[in-house]
Design a protein around this motif. Sequence first.
Motif, PDB file in Angstrom:
ATOM      1  N   LEU A 135      47.459  51.256 141.294  1.00  0.00           N
ATOM      2  CA  LEU A 135      47.523  50.253 142.362  1.00  0.00           C
ATOM      3  C   LEU A 135      46.547  50.654 143.450  1.00  0.00           C
ATOM      4  O   LEU A 135      46.192  51.830 143.559  1.00  0.00           O
ATOM      5  CB  LEU A 135      48.920  50.241 143.007  1.00  0.00           C
ATOM      6  CG  LEU A 135      50.147  50.167 142.130  1.00  0.00           C
ATOM      7  CD1 LEU A 135      51.384  50.410 142.984  1.00  0.00           C
ATOM      8  CD2 LEU A 135      50.212  48.786 141.505  1.00  0.00           C
ATOM      9  N   PHE A 136      46.188  49.711 144.292  1.00  0.00           N
ATOM     10  CA  PHE A 136      45.387  50.035 145.473  1.00  0.00           C
ATOM     11  C   PHE A 136      46.034  49.408 146.707  1.00  0.00           C
ATOM     12  O   PHE A 136      46.465  48.263 146.671  1.00  0.00           O
ATOM     13  CB  PHE A 136      43.958  49.505 145.327  1.00  0.00           C
ATOM     14  CG  PHE A 136      43.158  50.268 144.301  1.00  0.00           C
ATOM     15  CD1 PHE A 136      42.389  51.356 144.687  1.00  0.00           C
ATOM     16  CD2 PHE A 136      43.200  49.912 142.964  1.00  0.00           C
ATOM     17  CE1 PHE A 136      41.661  52.073 143.736  1.00  0.00           C
ATOM     18  CE2 PHE A 136      42.475  50.618 142.016  1.00  0.00           C
ATOM     19  CZ  PHE A 136      41.705  51.709 142.402  1.00  0.00           C
ATOM     20  N   ALA A 137      46.068  50.214 147.784  1.00  0.00           N
ATOM     21  CA  ALA A 137      46.381  49.682 149.108  1.00  0.00           C
ATOM     22  C   ALA A 137      45.075  49.814 149.869  1.00  0.00           C
ATOM     23  O   ALA A 137      44.706  50.919 150.268  1.00  0.00           O
ATOM     24  CB  ALA A 137      47.494  50.491 149.766  1.00  0.00           C
ATOM     25  N   GLY A 138      44.346  48.709 150.026  1.00  0.00           N
ATOM     26  CA  GLY A 138      42.976  48.825 150.535  1.00  0.00           C
ATOM     27  C   GLY A 138      42.182  49.700 149.578  1.00  0.00           C
ATOM     28  O   GLY A 138      42.144  49.433 148.372  1.00  0.00           O
ATOM     29  N   ASN A 139      41.599  50.778 150.117  1.00  0.00           N
ATOM     30  CA  ASN A 139      40.821  51.684 149.262  1.00  0.00           C
ATOM     31  C   ASN A 139      41.649  52.846 148.740  1.00  0.00           C
ATOM     32  O   ASN A 139      41.124  53.708 148.035  1.00  0.00           O
ATOM     33  CB  ASN A 139      39.613  52.239 150.037  1.00  0.00           C
ATOM     34  CG  ASN A 139      38.596  51.157 150.310  1.00  0.00           C
ATOM     35  OD1 ASN A 139      38.363  50.285 149.471  1.00  0.00           O
ATOM     36  ND2 ASN A 139      38.012  51.184 151.500  1.00  0.00           N
ATOM     37  N   HIS A 140      42.904  52.935 149.134  1.00  0.00           N
ATOM     38  CA  HIS A 140      43.736  54.064 148.698  1.00  0.00           C
ATOM     39  C   HIS A 140      44.231  53.822 147.279  1.00  0.00           C
ATOM     40  O   HIS A 140      44.975  52.872 147.024  1.00  0.00           O
ATOM     41  CB  HIS A 140      44.959  54.254 149.604  1.00  0.00           C
ATOM     42  CG  HIS A 140      44.610  54.540 151.036  1.00  0.00           C
ATOM     43  ND1 HIS A 140      43.626  55.414 151.417  1.00  0.00           N
ATOM     44  CD2 HIS A 140      45.157  54.072 152.183  1.00  0.00           C
ATOM     45  CE1 HIS A 140      43.564  55.461 152.734  1.00  0.00           C
ATOM     46  NE2 HIS A 140      44.483  54.652 153.232  1.00  0.00           N
ATOM     47  N   ARG A 141      43.825  54.718 146.379  1.00  0.00           N
ATOM     48  CA  ARG A 141      44.233  54.589 144.984  1.00  0.00           C
ATOM     49  C   ARG A 141      45.585  55.269 144.766  1.00  0.00           C
ATOM     50  O   ARG A 141      45.817  56.390 145.223  1.00  0.00           O
ATOM     51  CB  ARG A 141      43.171  55.253 144.096  1.00  0.00           C
ATOM     52  CG  ARG A 141      43.494  55.226 142.625  1.00  0.00           C
ATOM     53  CD  ARG A 141      42.452  56.032 141.825  1.00  0.00           C
ATOM     54  NE  ARG A 141      42.922  56.124 140.438  1.00  0.00           N
ATOM     55  CZ  ARG A 141      42.267  55.614 139.395  1.00  0.00           C
ATOM     56  NH1 ARG A 141      41.110  55.007 139.567  1.00  0.00           N
ATOM     57  NH2 ARG A 141      42.772  55.731 138.185  1.00  0.00           N
ATOM     58  N   ILE A 142      46.478  54.598 144.054  1.00  0.00           N
ATOM     59  CA  ILE A 142      47.820  55.131 143.769  1.00  0.00           C
ATOM     60  C   ILE A 142      48.038  55.060 142.264  1.00  0.00           C
ATOM     61  O   ILE A 142      48.109  53.967 141.700  1.00  0.00           O
ATOM     62  CB  ILE A 142      48.915  54.296 144.476  1.00  0.00           C
ATOM     63  CG1 ILE A 142      48.622  54.174 145.979  1.00  0.00           C
ATOM     64  CG2 ILE A 142      50.306  54.895 144.233  1.00  0.00           C
ATOM     65  CD1 ILE A 142      49.294  52.978 146.623  1.00  0.00           C
ATOM     66  N   ASP A 143      48.121  56.212 141.621  1.00  0.00           N
ATOM     67  CA  ASP A 143      48.359  56.252 140.167  1.00  0.00           C
ATOM     68  C   ASP A 143      49.844  56.483 139.912  1.00  0.00           C
ATOM     69  O   ASP A 143      50.395  57.509 140.315  1.00  0.00           O
ATOM     70  CB  ASP A 143      47.565  57.403 139.522  1.00  0.00           C
ATOM     71  CG  ASP A 143      46.063  57.148 139.533  1.00  0.00           C
ATOM     72  OD1 ASP A 143      45.665  55.963 139.527  1.00  0.00           O
ATOM     73  OD2 ASP A 143      45.297  58.131 139.549  1.00  0.00           O
ATOM     74  N   LEU A 144      50.480  55.536 139.243  1.00  0.00           N
ATOM     75  CA  LEU A 144      51.883  55.712 138.828  1.00  0.00           C
ATOM     76  C   LEU A 144      51.865  56.312 137.433  1.00  0.00           C
ATOM     77  O   LEU A 144      51.200  55.779 136.544  1.00  0.00           O
ATOM     78  CB  LEU A 144      52.613  54.367 138.819  1.00  0.00           C
ATOM     79  CG  LEU A 144      52.562  53.574 140.121  1.00  0.00           C
ATOM     80  CD1 LEU A 144      53.347  52.268 139.975  1.00  0.00           C
ATOM     81  CD2 LEU A 144      53.106  54.390 141.292  1.00  0.00           C
TER      82      LEU A 144
END
Length: 305
Positions: A135-144
Amino acid sequence: MTLSEVAHGVYAWIQPDGSWWINNAGAVHGGGDVVLIDTCATASRTHRFLGALADATDAAPIRVAVNTHFHGDHTFGNALLPASTVLIAHEQTRSEILADTMLTTTLPPIWSPVPDWGHSLTRAPTVVLRADLTLFAGNHRIDLRHPGHEAHTHGDVVAWLPQQRVLFTGDLLFHHVTPLVLQGSIAGALRSMDWLSQFPAVRIVPGHGPIIDEAELAEVLDAQARYYRLIQRTARAELAAGRTPLQAAGDCDLGEFAAWPDSQRIVLNLHRAYADAAGDTIDLLSAFTDAVTFNGGPFECSVNH
Ligand SMILES: [Zn+2]
């Protein structure tokens, strides 16, 4: 309880002392949006979390919320999120939330005082993953990421932020709180310690207990692995001696782990180890009844505060 910004735009909601029903959660704020990581057990605790987060993010909308696993301390607040928030979790977590009746039934006297959830609405994730999802919140990448096997539960997911090197572990990791594996697998939980050690994290937000720094992580993982091995050793010896999980708990010297909150979980974890050894499903009510007996009464619980 405190909302701390562990990296730019990355928040951890830490609730001391991390004992029964008192979890940690988090959020990532970027591009004007928020991705939430877990909610809280009671309506009042979830409102406090969301209020602090709104203050910190200028009330940025929560577009997406992730559940790290199905347990109510991380998911009962789901129903309090805006209707427009998309909920994401492992596919097993969705099934387990839908099967969980804890919110809607009268609880047996396991905790004292009895938790007051503040509502009775179940809300399950509508987007599910099996192995991983980014997922992305803006440019912040979040790997689940799912460990690939059962551990704390069947549907554990961590949220890994590779740019900030922040790891939200859900209940795969407890910090200075007795781990609970009643609805997972002791062997799987032990394996997940090695899996977690592969993330090059500098800040780690456990499911319960204080934030962990890079320098502390190896020892926190090792301590939890030692606890799981103690459960395995105890279960093996006591099963061979024909002793019950309750008797086994009475025989077990917790040693270095006696000071962790919720030490009576030894009974629940031994029930899990016995069920694993027999290839049986677990009888939750008899496990909790034994644990309450061992504890000399219901477990102290401060989630209503
Ligand atoms: Zn849990």
